[in-house]
Design a protein around this motif. Structure first.
Motif, short mmCIF file in Angstrom:
data_model
loop_
_atom_site.label_atom_id
_atom_site.label_comp_id
_atom_site.label_asym_id
_atom_site.label_seq_id
_atom_site.Cartn_x
_atom_site.Cartn_y
_atom_site.Cartn_z
N THR A 76 3.03 -7.42 4.35
CA THR A 76 2.57 -6.07 3.99
C THR A 76 3.75 -5.10 3.94
OG1 THR A 76 2.17 -5.48 6.30
CG2 THR A 76 0.30 -6.36 5.08
N VAL A 77 3.64 -4.17 3.02
CA VAL A 77 4.63 -3.09 2.90
C VAL A 77 3.85 -1.80 2.72
CG1 VAL A 77 6.46 -2.11 1.46
CG2 VAL A 77 6.39 -4.57 1.85
N HIS A 78 4.24 -0.75 3.44
CA HIS A 78 3.57 0.53 3.22
C HIS A 78 4.61 1.56 2.77
CE1 HIS A 78 0.44 3.51 3.46
NE2 HIS A 78 1.29 4.32 4.10
N LEU A 79 4.28 2.28 1.73
CA LEU A 79 5.21 3.27 1.17
C LEU A 79 4.65 4.68 1.36
CD1 LEU A 79 5.86 1.50 -2.28
CD2 LEU A 79 7.25 1.30 -0.21
N ARG A 80 5.51 5.59 1.77
CA ARG A 80 5.14 7.01 1.79
C ARG A 80 5.96 7.67 0.69
NH1 ARG A 80 2.31 7.80 6.46
NH2 ARG A 80 2.74 6.31 8.12
N ILE A 81 5.27 8.15 -0.31
CA ILE A 81 5.97 8.64 -1.51
C ILE A 81 5.71 10.13 -1.71
CG2 ILE A 81 6.07 8.43 -4.02
CD1 ILE A 81 5.15 5.43 -3.42
N ILE A 82 6.77 10.87 -1.86
CA ILE A 82 6.66 12.31 -2.13
C ILE A 82 7.12 12.56 -3.57
CG2 ILE A 82 7.49 14.61 -1.50
CD1 ILE A 82 7.95 13.49 1.34
N LEU A 83 6.25 13.17 -4.34
CA LEU A 83 6.63 13.54 -5.71
C LEU A 83 7.04 15.01 -5.75
CD1 LEU A 83 3.93 11.83 -8.01
CD2 LEU A 83 6.15 10.94 -7.27
N TYR A 84 8.09 15.26 -6.49
CA TYR A 84 8.59 16.63 -6.63
C TYR A 84 8.12 17.23 -7.95
CZ TYR A 84 11.55 15.55 -2.67
OH TYR A 84 11.98 15.19 -1.42
N ARG A 85 7.75 18.48 -7.90
CA ARG A 85 7.30 19.14 -9.12
C ARG A 85 8.47 19.32 -10.09
NH1 ARG A 85 2.20 20.72 -9.11
NH2 ARG A 85 1.14 20.82 -7.10
N GLU A 86 8.12 19.30 -11.37
CA GLU A 86 9.17 19.46 -12.39
C GLU A 86 9.76 20.86 -12.34
OE1 GLU A 86 7.34 16.40 -15.70
OE2 GLU A 86 6.85 18.53 -15.82
N THR A 136 0.85 -1.18 0.00
CA THR A 136 0.00 0.00 0.00
C THR A 136 0.89 1.24 0.00
OG1 THR A 136 -0.09 0.01 2.41
CG2 THR A 136 -1.85 -1.15 1.25
N GLY A 137 0.31 2.36 -0.31
CA GLY A 137 1.12 3.57 -0.31
C GLY A 137 0.28 4.82 -0.33
N ASN A 138 0.90 5.91 0.06
CA ASN A 138 0.28 7.23 -0.04
C ASN A 138 1.22 8.13 -0.83
OD1 ASN A 138 -1.01 6.23 2.76
ND2 ASN A 138 -2.34 7.72 1.74
N VAL A 139 0.66 8.80 -1.81
CA VAL A 139 1.45 9.68 -2.65
C VAL A 139 1.06 11.12 -2.35
CG1 VAL A 139 2.10 10.25 -5.02
CG2 VAL A 139 1.51 7.89 -4.43
N THR A 140 2.04 11.92 -2.00
CA THR A 140 1.79 13.33 -1.69
C THR A 140 2.80 14.21 -2.43
OG1 THR A 140 3.29 13.36 0.21
CG2 THR A 140 0.99 12.74 0.65
N ASP A 141 2.51 15.53 -2.43
CA ASP A 141 3.52 16.47 -2.92
C ASP A 141 4.38 16.91 -1.74
OD1 ASP A 141 2.08 18.36 -1.54
OD2 ASP A 141 1.21 19.30 -3.33
N THR A 142 5.25 17.86 -1.96
CA THR A 142 6.19 18.25 -0.90
C THR A 142 5.51 18.96 0.26
OG1 THR A 142 6.69 20.20 -2.23
CG2 THR A 142 8.24 18.37 -2.36
N ALA A 158 0.20 17.40 0.58
CA ALA A 158 -1.13 17.27 -0.04
C ALA A 158 -1.19 16.00 -0.87
CB ALA A 158 -1.40 18.49 -0.91
N PRO A 159 -2.27 15.23 -0.74
CA PRO A 159 -2.37 13.97 -1.51
C PRO A 159 -2.44 14.23 -3.00
CG PRO A 159 -4.44 14.45 -0.38
CD PRO A 159 -3.46 15.45 0.11
N ILE A 160 -1.84 13.34 -3.76
CA ILE A 160 -1.89 13.44 -5.23
C ILE A 160 -2.79 12.33 -5.75
CG2 ILE A 160 -0.57 13.29 -7.37
CD1 ILE A 160 1.83 14.40 -5.86
N ALA A 161 -3.92 12.75 -6.32
CA ALA A 161 -4.85 11.77 -6.92
C ALA A 161 -4.49 11.53 -8.38
CB ALA A 161 -6.27 12.29 -6.80
#
Lengths: 318, 122
Positions: free
Chosen positions: B112-122, B38-44, B47-50
């Motif tokens: 189970t593995v849980h990931l917290r992922i932060i995406l960086y803006r270009e 499972t994971g949650n993707v957010t910005d820096t 805020a969640p990224i859908a």
């Protein structure tokens, strides 16, 4: 004497194995019955499946297999235009996504006009499970991968799906149709066996009369060297755009066809098809299912075997 | 005679091995062997990224098969995948952000593995 002892011991152990083998087979599980057949068809609403296949006009027997004829449809458009939430290519690197299912450089090309046959008989599938590709096999039936209609991990059918034939980004020249029932086989829904990863969607309207549908075929023996194309709706490109890549069958196994067409997530369920085969017309050989894995640098689809062919015919005729 | 004995011994062990391994075509995967990722993707800013595309790419000679279905994060930036034992690079991509690869190893003991992922803006 030593040799004699060796051979006697060997014969004893071998005899033991031969005697014991049937016992272990019984202990390992019951002898398969028709209900254990992994190709046993099942429906999402539990409805009875009429085993009657279409008439002989639709199916042509060949020396080493059979085919079901394709059709081009009447091409009457029913435009739908919509806003796709501004979803474009999901990444700046999407044009060169150096991922495993892209073998070498990305050779996929965008289908410029998906409203022409056979591209219009390829559908973009949106569902609560995820996005996939499918292809019309009749007026109201779409063939696709089993994992696009049933998730064996959560043990659930898709609760809804919407299909867009010949979609081109924000435009759907033939509108859309909703799923009213899903089909797969127990080999996928019960066993989760990737060898039996195939299914179908029954639609609430006969959009195939406009778009036409694919022919499909099975044959015994190798399909190695047969030129084929895969066209579908990958998730790494502008949303709802159709992309294709041509290659040939590289390896034929009992349940899978293996090829080097570039594909990506979202192309599951796409047809692996020949442009022409006898009177089959545009004729599908497999249903794309998996990208590269297991150290083999190729992609794979569920082969249309005699059993798969039979089930596609049954679902088409429900 | 030694060669003959060696030959019989090889034949014998081959037979035993075949019985132990079974036939590839008739095997079916055990769904309980899979690892739930499972994971949650957010910005820096957190805020969640859908609608970010998430796909586990088998790495090396282990891992897979993975269905080529396109799964996107939900409104909370959440995703779930089930993967067989093996090594993977989870690829997360969304327009306007840099593509991210996250290595994940799924083992029989790691359910189970849980990931917290932060995406960086270009």
């Amino acid at each position: 004497m030593k040799n004699s002892l060796f051979f006697r011991s060997f014969a004893f152990i071998l005899a033991g194995l031969v005697t014991f083998l049937p016992v272990t087979s019984v202990l390992a599980g019951p002898v398969p019955t028709s209900s254990d057949n992994p190709h046993t068809p099942v429906a999402s609403d539990g409805s009875q499946i009429d085993p009657h296949a279409p008439g002989s006009d639709d199916i042509v027997q060949t020396d080493n297999g059979a085919y079901s004829k394709g059709a081009k449809g009447n091409n009457v458009r029913q435009w739908e235009r919509f806003v796709t939430d501004g979803r474009k290519s999901p990444s700046a690197t999407a044009d060169k996504p150096s991922t495993e299912s892209i073998i070498g450089s990305d050779s996929r090309t965008r289908v410029k006009d998906p409203s022409v046959y056979p591209y219009r008989a390829i559908v973009h599938i949106e569902s609560n499970i995820g996005n996939c590709t499918g292809w019309m096999i009749g007026s109201d039936t779409v063939a696709t991968a089993g994992h696009c209609v049933y998730d064996p991990d959560s043990k659930k059918w898709a609760s809804w799906a919407k299909v867009y034939p010949g979609r081109n980004g924000d435009e759907a020249p033939f509108g859309s149709a909703n799923a009213k029932r899903f089909y797969s086989v127990t080999g996928w829904t019960v066993q989760g066996n990737h060898n039996h990863d195939y299914g179908a969607i029954k639609l609430d309207k006969s959009v195939g009369n406009q778009t036409g549908w694919f022919g499909y075929r099975w044959q015994s023996g190798s399909l190695n060297g047969v030129n084929e194309n895969i066209s579908g709706y990958p998730g790494d490109k502008d949303y709802g755009t159709q992309w294709e890549h041509r290659d040939q069958i590289r390896e034929t196994t009992t349940y899978k066809l293996i090829y080097n067409n570039d594909t990506y997530a979202g192309q599951s369920g796409a047809p692996v098809y020949q442009d022409s085969y006898q009177n089959c017309g545009v004729c599908s050989l497999a249903i794309h299912a998996n990208g590269v894995y297991g150290g083999k640098n190729s992609n794979r689809g569920t082969r249309i075997t005699k059993e798969v062919f039979h089930n596609l015919n049954i679902w088409k005729n429900q | 005679m030694l060669k003959l004995k060696t030959g019989f011994a090889l034949l014998f062990f081959s037979l035993c091995f075949s019985l132990l391994v079974g036939c590839e075509g008739s095997s079916s995967p055990d769904l309980t062997d899979k690892t739930k990722v499972t994971g949650n993707v957010t910005d820096t800013t957190g805020a969640p990224i859908a609608q970010a595309l998430v796909f586990p790419e088998p790495a090396g000679e282990t891992g897979g098969p993975i269905p080529e279905i396109a799964k996107f994060t939900d409104e909370q930036g959440h995703f779930t995948w089930y993967v067989p034992v093996g090594t993977y690079n989870f690829i997360i991509q969304k327009q306007g952000f840099l593509l991210k690869r996250v290595p994940v190893t799924a083992t029989e003991s790691k359910k189970t593995v849980h990931l917290r992922i932060i995406l960086y803006r270009e």
